[in-house]
Design a protein around this motif. Sequence first.
Motif, short mmCIF file in Angstrom:
data_model
loop_
_atom_site.label_atom_id
_atom_site.label_comp_id
_atom_site.label_asym_id
_atom_site.label_seq_id
_atom_site.Cartn_x
_atom_site.Cartn_y
_atom_site.Cartn_z
N PHE A 24 -23.06 23.61 1.98
CA PHE A 24 -24.22 23.69 1.10
C PHE A 24 -25.22 22.59 1.48
O PHE A 24 -26.41 22.86 1.66
N TRP A 25 -24.74 21.35 1.58
CA TRP A 25 -25.64 20.24 1.88
C TRP A 25 -26.22 20.33 3.27
O TRP A 25 -27.36 19.93 3.51
N ASP A 26 -25.48 20.89 4.22
CA ASP A 26 -26.02 21.12 5.56
C ASP A 26 -27.21 22.08 5.48
O ASP A 26 -28.23 21.87 6.13
N SER A 27 -27.07 23.12 4.67
CA SER A 27 -28.16 24.08 4.50
C SER A 27 -29.38 23.44 3.85
O SER A 27 -30.52 23.72 4.23
N ILE A 28 -29.14 22.57 2.88
CA ILE A 28 -30.25 21.87 2.22
C ILE A 28 -30.97 20.97 3.23
O ILE A 28 -32.20 20.94 3.28
N ALA A 29 -30.22 20.26 4.05
CA ALA A 29 -30.83 19.40 5.06
C ALA A 29 -31.67 20.23 6.03
O ALA A 29 -32.79 19.84 6.39
N GLN A 30 -31.16 21.38 6.45
CA GLN A 30 -31.89 22.24 7.37
C GLN A 30 -33.17 22.76 6.72
O GLN A 30 -34.23 22.81 7.34
N LEU A 31 -33.08 23.14 5.45
CA LEU A 31 -34.25 23.60 4.71
C LEU A 31 -35.32 22.52 4.65
O LEU A 31 -36.51 22.78 4.85
#
Length: 64
Positions: A24-31
């Motif tokens: 989840f946090w990886d996706s937030i960082a990418q966003l």
Amino acid sequence: MLDAGTTDADEVIEELGHEPNGYFWDSIAQLLVDAEAPYLAGRFRLRPGGRHVRRPRIRPASAR
């Protein structure tokens, strides 16, 4: 390292139907990179695990 599942935002994330894990946090960082800092795209890659997001691997300019 971010220890997913121990942040102040976890309860809200779960209420919204998500699991506050490393992915989840990886996706937030990418966003955030895509929306706010596109010049960083491709310069690092987070290494998510089930409960952790580990430090980024930064690619030197010569490797880009």
